[in-house]
Design an enzyme around this catalytic site. Structure first.
Site, short mmCIF file in Angstrom:
data_model
loop_
_atom_site.label_atom_id
_atom_site.label_comp_id
_atom_site.label_asym_id
_atom_site.label_seq_id
_atom_site.Cartn_x
_atom_site.Cartn_y
_atom_site.Cartn_z
N HIS A 164 25.23 88.36 -0.96
CA HIS A 164 24.77 88.20 -2.47
C HIS A 164 23.26 88.57 -2.50
O HIS A 164 22.24 88.40 -1.66
CB HIS A 164 24.99 86.64 -2.85
N ASN A 165 23.04 89.31 -3.87
CA ASN A 165 21.71 89.76 -4.07
C ASN A 165 21.15 90.37 -2.76
O ASN A 165 19.89 89.89 -2.44
CB ASN A 165 21.00 88.91 -4.59
N GLU A 194 25.24 93.88 -2.74
CA GLU A 194 25.21 93.72 -4.06
C GLU A 194 23.94 94.49 -4.38
O GLU A 194 22.73 94.46 -3.75
CB GLU A 194 24.99 92.32 -4.48
N ASP A 196 21.61 95.03 -8.34
CA ASP A 196 21.34 94.77 -9.74
C ASP A 196 20.41 96.05 -9.89
O ASP A 196 19.23 96.13 -9.84
CB ASP A 196 20.62 93.60 -9.69
N HIS A 209 16.10 91.41 -9.44
CA HIS A 209 16.73 90.35 -10.04
C HIS A 209 16.07 90.19 -11.52
O HIS A 209 15.06 89.50 -11.79
CB HIS A 209 16.54 88.92 -9.11
N GLU A 243 25.92 95.61 -10.38
CA GLU A 243 25.56 95.05 -11.47
C GLU A 243 24.73 95.85 -12.37
O GLU A 243 23.46 96.20 -11.98
CB GLU A 243 24.86 93.48 -11.25
#
Length: 628
Positions: A164-165, A194, A196, A209, A243
């Site tokens: 995650h992230n 992941e 973003d 983030h 994302e």
């Protein structure tokens, strides 16, 4: 050995020389324990050991009463095991069934230190101990260390190691974003990363983030790191979960950078050019990077070359994650999440009312959409709707709480859904400290992409490393047969729904520990009071833990000789975690070491468990000796 290492031939050796000698003899030791024994053997208190003293020191360091008595149970003369005696031990105790005579010969050749014994095909007590401490004597089935599973099934039939992230290496609010996050995750066998993306200066998209104070890294750096490290640990496909918060212009840049940097590695069309009726297998996708993100229209439209006319943009599956970000951007509601950090520091372009909010664009650039093939984001409404309208090449993401609700209300439907489509689970936005949820309950319903914060050590990452330490650490583990069938009746909350034999009894005799490490930041000279806890992580009916009593002041060779017993209703999903703690009657016990593995990878018999530290690295020669 002593004479060989006694460089200046004065018949004595200091601690440094002794350490060097032990290395030459292939004897692993923990420095604290070795020094304590050195001082005890140095009867003349000269700071050096003479020949006799060294032999005494060596024996106390390496002798194992419990192993010796086991050796004598099978040895007629108490001095050696003949080939046939060793075969008896392997069959009766270690439950080795095929080719035991060849195995016995191999073990003697490999682990017997004495040449004469090797020539006579016998095993001395030293050789027997070497075997028990070796990979062949480990609790982890050596055959399952290598790639041992069928890799030709659809992607959705595997659990996939997922992060995650991935760009964050600390917390979720102020932490540093770093390429290092990707390198570490990939080296650990992670297969779903992941990223973003947000508009950056000079037309360069950036990764961080959103609406927090985490630092930023250029998207192109992330992609080139991925290109470089993706297949160093595993040949099987990597899924890049994108994302996307970029404007149309910078989305074009994202697509351009992905294609230019990854080239052939980026999957841009189906494996056979046809519309898939099921997902391709890890085998078919070897050395490919798959983009997971929004897509315009259906996959078949792109394949028929009609991509331009189809207005239907897929829903953003990160609805809840995006929602979380929108909440963070409104200063009022960020307070409970971000604590006091507003007002003190403001990101560039920020005002009293929080940072400038980039609107989440619902539109996606055609070039970027075309890079999404097998992992089109769709939002999840319910299983019924997915069954009738969704495709195998679509994937939805659920926050942990939503997943738990579905597990409670529709466990069996969830298992069936995951037999034909991928599901990704991600941590709650409230976990700003990068803590993790238990992946086990998500695996119990067959969710494949269970995203964890890899930077946070603890039970959850131990379970993740434990599950994925098998199958060549390739990041893919095949789900049990009753989770790969779309008509399955299995529901984790009702173990009797699993077809197959009844419960299995797992009996573990915890015999002894060897050279356990000191607890970090403990006082000098502090000696631990170790206890062992065995935990079962599995379906709710199998969740259990039991512990031994603690042994006072002995980290060198504690003896427990206690038997723990567990009933496993669904052994195929169970993970077993062995934890050693330093007992403390006034506060929480301190962590000493742990080892976690899937029940399916356990070898029965007398076995050593080689302990790992908090962050999953090995701490030789610390081990537990058990009988399974």
């Amino acid at each position: 050995w002593f004479q060989k290492a006694d460089k200046n031939k004065d018949g004595r050796m200091n601690f440094k020389e002794v350490q060097h000698l032990l290395k030459m003899m292939n004897v692993d030791m923990n420095e604290d324990h070795a020094l304590r024994l050195f001082q005890a053997a140095d009867k003349s208190e000269s700071g050096t050991l003479e020949g006799e003293e060294f032999v005494l020191f060596y024996k106390t360091l390496t002798q194992r009463e419990e192993v010796l008595s086991l050796f004598q149970d099978f040895s007629e003369d108490g001095k050696k095991l003949t080939l046939l005696e060793l075969v008896d031990f392997l069959q009766q105790e270690q439950l080795e069934d095929e080719g035991t005579e060849e195995l016995a010969m191999e073990l003697i050749d490999k682990y017997e230190p004495s040449e004469t014994a090797r020539a006579r095909h016998v095993l001395s007590a030293d050789g027997f101990l070497m075997y028990l401490c070796s990979p062949e004597g480990s609790i982890f089935n050596p055959r399952h260390r290598a790639l041992w599973q069928d890799m030709s099934q659809p992607l959705c039939h595997y659990f996939i190691s997922s992060s995650h992230n991935t760009y964050l290496i600390e917390d979720q609010i102020r932490g540093q974003s770093s390429i290092e996050g990707y390198i570490r995750a990939l080296k650990r066998g992670c297969r779903c990363l992941e990223v973003d993306c947000w508009d950056g200066p000079n037309g360069e998209p950036m990764v961080y983030h959103g609406h927090t104070f985490t630092s930023k890294i250029p998207f192109r750096e992330v992609v080139s790191t991925l290109g470089k490290y993706a297949f160093k640990t595993s040949d099987y496909p990597v899924i890049l979960s994108l994302e996307n918060h970029c404007s149309m212009e910078q989305q074009e840049v994202l697509a351009q950078q992905l294609k230019a940097i990854l080239g052939e590695q980026l999957l841009t069309t189906t494996t056979d050019g046809r519309v898939p009726t099921q997902l391709p297998s890890p085998e078919e996708l070897k050395h490919k990077i798959l983009l997971k993100g929004k897509k315009i229209g259906r996959l078949e439209d792109t394949l028929d070359g009609l991509g331009d006319e189809v207005p239907d943009v897929s829903d953003d599956d990160n609805g809840a994650e995006a929602e979380e970000e929108r909440r963070r951007a409104k200063v009022g509601s960020t307070a409970p999440i971000l604590g006091e950090c507003w007002g003190s520091v403001l990101p560039p372009g920020g005002t009293q009312h929080g940072p400038v909010l980039q609107k989440d664009k619902e539109s996606v650039a055609q070039a970027l959409s075309d890079c999404v093939v097998y992992c089109k984001n769709v939002s999840f409404r319910d299983f019924q709707e997915a069954r009738s309208h969704s495709r195998p090449s679509e994937i939805s993401s659920l926050a942990e709480a939503k997943a738990r609700k579905l597990i409670r209300e529709a466990g069996n439907e969830f298992v069936r859904h995951n037999a034909w489509q991928l599901t990704r689970i991600y941590p709650s936005g409230m976990r700003t400290d990068s803590s993790n949820y238990s992946p086990q309950e998500m695996w119990n319903v067959g969710c494949q992409i269970v995203a964890l914060n890899f930077q946070t050590a603890g039970t959850e990452m131990d379970l993740c490393d434990g599950l994925f330490s098998q199958n060549g650490r390739c990041g893919y583990v095949l789900k049990p047969p009753f989770m790969r069938d779309e008509e399955t009746l299995f529901n984790p909350s009702d173990p009797s729904s699993r077809e197959g034999p009844g419960p299995v009894t797992l009996t573990i005799q915890v015999i002894s520990g060897q050279q356990l490490p000191k607890v970090s930041n403990s006082k000098d000279g502090a000696i631990i009071d170790p206890l062992v806890r065995v935990e079962i992580h599995g379906v709710p009916a199998d969740q259990a833990h039991q512990e031994t009593k603690y042994i006072e002041n002995n980290g060198f060779n504690p003896r427990w000789d206690e038997t723990l017993q567990f009933q496993l209703h669904v052994p195929e999903l169970a993970l077993v975690r062995f934890v050693v703690e330093d007992y403390d009657k006034t506060s929480r016990n301190d962590f000493v070491g742990q080892f976690t593995l899937a029940f399916a990878n356990i070898k029965p018999g007398y076995r050593h468990i080689h302990l790992l530290s908090k962050d999953g690295t090995s701490i030789p020669p610390s081990s537990l000796f058990v009988h399974i």
